[in-house]
Design a protein around this motif. Structure first.
Motif, PDB file in Angstrom:
ATOM      1  N   TRP A  54      -1.871  20.012  44.717  1.00 16.37           N
ATOM      2  CA  TRP A  54      -2.175  20.376  43.428  1.00 16.37           C
ATOM      3  C   TRP A  54      -2.631  21.947  43.703  1.00 16.37           C
ATOM      4  CZ3 TRP A  54      -4.685  17.406  46.795  1.00 16.37           C
ATOM      5  CH2 TRP A  54      -6.014  17.624  47.195  1.00 16.37           C
TER       6      TRP A  54
ATOM      7  N   TYR B 244       1.684  15.174  39.382  1.00 14.62           N
ATOM      8  CA  TYR B 244       0.774  14.343  40.245  1.00 14.62           C
ATOM      9  C   TYR B 244       1.087  13.049  40.222  1.00 14.62           C
ATOM     10  CZ  TYR B 244      -4.202  12.780  41.540  1.00 14.62           C
ATOM     11  OH  TYR B 244      -5.155  12.308  42.016  1.00 14.62           O
TER      12      TYR B 244
ATOM     13  N   ALA C 146      -8.529  16.929  40.336  1.00 18.00           N
ATOM     14  CA  ALA C 146      -8.598  17.919  41.544  1.00 18.00           C
ATOM     15  C   ALA C 146      -9.747  18.423  42.023  1.00 18.00           C
ATOM     16  CB  ALA C 146      -7.427  18.979  41.206  1.00 18.00           C
TER      17      ALA C 146
ATOM     18  N   PRO D 202      -6.040  26.354  43.087  1.00 22.61           N
ATOM     19  CA  PRO D 202      -5.730  25.124  42.373  1.00 22.61           C
ATOM     20  C   PRO D 202      -4.991  25.311  41.097  1.00 22.61           C
ATOM     21  CG  PRO D 202      -7.999  25.636  41.970  1.00 22.61           C
ATOM     22  CD  PRO D 202      -7.426  26.549  43.230  1.00 22.61           C
TER      23      PRO D 202
END
Length: 418
Positions: A87, A325, A11, A56
Motif C-alpha cells: 500500500w 487491497y 494501512a 502510503p
C-alpha cells in the motif's frame, strides 16, 4: 461501540494497536456494508519515515472472497508490476520500483512465469516429498531441544528454527552467516517499525550478493545457483537481479511458516476442545487442522495490485492507477464461503478453500513445502509435548501487513512446571 466503514485505517499500524490486533470485527462490517471500500492514506505519517519517495497511498479494500480471488487471477487488469504489491506509492522512485519488480511477487505474467520456472522444479510434489526425511530429522532436533526446557519463548526460539534451517540450506547461506541472515530478514520484513530499515536492507543485499558471487564459480543444487546459471528469455540474469529476487524470498521464505506455527499453538491453547480433538487422532487430523489455522489466522493479511484500466466492481468505480487491497484475512472469514466463519473448527470440511497462499499465477510457490514443514514440526511437538501451553498472553506485531506474533512464552509441561 458499533463500527462503521472508515473507522479503521487498514494501512495504519496505530489503528492496529487501537483495534487490539487484526480488526476482524471491522472487516466483517466491510463485508456486510461496503465490500469494495476506499481506504484513504493513513494520517500517522509515511510508512517508511526516513525513506524518500516511499509514501502510503489510498486503496480500495476488497473484503469478499469472490472479489479477492477474481482480482488475484486477473493479472491483465490488476498488476503487481505497475506500482508494487504494498500500500505504498513507489512510482516516483525508479530505484525502489526496480527493487520491487525484481522479486517474483512484483512481476506479472509472462515474465513472472519465466522466472518462476527457474526454481519451480525444486518445489514439485516429488521434490518436496524427497525432503521429508530430512525435514522430520531437523524437526525432531528442534523439539528435542525444546523438551529439555520447562519454559521457552516459542516464536523465535522454536517456530523460527525449522524454516530458517531449510531456507538457508535451499539458498546456500553459509553456516557461519545464518544468524546474521535471519536477523536481517526479520528486520527487513518489519519495515513498518524499523528505524534502520535502509541499512538493514543494504546489509541483506550485500550478504546475498556474496552468495550469488560464490555460486557463479561453484554451481550446486541451491536455488541461488539455479538462478545464477539459468536463463530467462534467452539471457543470463545480472547479479543484481538475482540478489534482489532472493532478498524478497528471504522475507517470504520463513516469516509465514514461523507465524503459522506460532498461531497453531496459540489457537490450540485458546480452544482446548479443538486440541482434544486433535490429540485423539494427531496424524489423521493434523493436515486439516493446519488448513483451518491458515484460514482462521493467515500469516499475511493482504497484498495490493494496481488497476491498469478503469474497472467497476460492486458499484465502485476503480480508476486506472488506483491500488486494490486484497484482504486474505477477510476473505477467509467470508460468510458466503465458510459456514459460521468466526468458529475455529479443525474438522471444517472446506478449510483448505482458504486464500492464505493466494490464488492464480501468484499462488505461493512454496506452499507444499510450507505444509510439509508444518506437519513435521507440529506432529513432533504434539507427540512429545502434548501438554504444551501458553505461559503468558502472546504479543501481536500490530502490523498492517503481517498477522504476526513477536513473543509467545510457553510452558512445555505445565503440570511438571507447577
Amino acid at each position: 461501540m458499533t463500527l462503521k466503514p472508515g473507522d479503521i485505517n487498514l494501512a495504519s499500524s496505530g489503528d492496529m494497536v487501537k483495534a487490539g490486533g487484526v480488526p476482524f470485527e471491522y472487516l466483517a462490517v466491510l463485508r456486510r456494508e461496503a465490500p469494495v471500500f476506499w481506504n484513504p492514506p493513513p494520517v500517522d505519517g509515511a510508512v517508511l519515515r526516513d525513506v524518500e519517495n516511499y509514501e502510503p497511498c489510498g486503496f480500495w479494500v476488497l473484503s469478499k472472497y469472490e472479489d479477492v480471488a477474481s482480482v488475484s487471477k486477473d493479472t491483465e487488469r490488476f498488476s503487481c508490476w505497475e506500482n508494487a504489491i504494498l500500500w505504498i506509492d513507489v512510482k516516483q522512485s525508479p530505484m525502489a520500483l526496480a527493487a520491487q519488480r525484481a522479486g517474483l511477487m512484483g512481476m506479472d505474467p509472462p515474465q513472472h512465469t519465466q522466472f518462476r520456472r527457474l526454481v519451480q522444479p525444486g518445489f514439485t510434489p516429488r521434490s518436496v516429498a524427497a525432503m521429508e526425511p530430512h525435514i522430520r530429522e531437523e524437526a525432531a532436533k528442534v523439539i528435542g531441544e525444546l523438551a529439555e526446557r520447562d519454559r521457552a519463548e516459542f516464536v523465535f526460539e522454536v517456530a523460527a528454527e525449522l524454516p530458517m534451517i531449510l531456507l538457508c540450506e535451499l539458498m546456500g547461506v553459509p553456516q557461519d552467516r545464518r544468524n546474521e541472515y535471519l536477523e536481517l530478514g526479520n528486520a527487513t520484513a518489519s519495515f513498518e517499525f524499523n528505524e534502520n530499515f535502509v541499512e538493514d536492507q543494504i546489509n541483506l543485499f550485500l550478504l546475498l550478493d556474496d552468495i550469488v558471487k560464490t555460486r557463479k564459480d561453484a554451481p550446486d543444487d541451491t536455488l541461488v545457483s539455479k538462478y545464477v546459471h539459468g536463463e530467462v528469455d534467452g539471457r543470463k540474469l545480472a547479479e543484481g537481479e538475482i540478489t534482489q529476487f532472493f532478498q524478497t524470498l528471504s522475507i517470504a521464505g520463513h516469516e509465514t511458516t514461523r507465524n503459522t506455527t506460532a498461531h497453531f499453538v496459540r489457537l490450540m491453547d485458546e480452544h482446548p476442545d479443538q486440541k482434544a480433538l486433535l490429540l485423539e487422532d494427531l496424524e489423521g487430523r493434523l493436515p486439516n487442522a493446519i488448513e483451518e489455522v491458515l484460514r482462521f489466522s493467515p500469516p499475511v493479511m493482504q497484498f495490493c495490485r494496481t488497476a491498469t484500466e478503469s474497472v467497476t466492481l460492486r458499484g465502485a468505480d476503480i480508476a486506472k492507477g488506483d491500488k486494490v487491497y486484497m484482504s486474505y484475512i477477510s476473505a477467509n472469514r467470508d460468510e458466503d464461503v465458510f459456514e459460521d466463519p468466526e468458529r475455529f473448527d479443525i474438522l471444517r470440511p472446506n478449510a483448505d478453500k482458504h486464500l492464505a497462499f493466494g490464488t492464480g499465477a501468484h499462488f505461493c510457490l512454496g506452499a507444499s513445502l510450507a505444509r510439509l514443514q508444518l506437519r513435521c514440526i507440529l506432529n513432533e511437538l504434539y507427540t512429545r509435548l502434548p501438554d504444551i501451553a501458553l505461559a503468558d498472553a502472546p504479543t501481536p506485531m500490530y502490523s498492517a501487513w503481517f498477522n504476526a506474533i513477536t513473543e509467545m512464552p510457553v510452558l512445555t509441561c505445565p503440570a511438571a512446571s507447577g
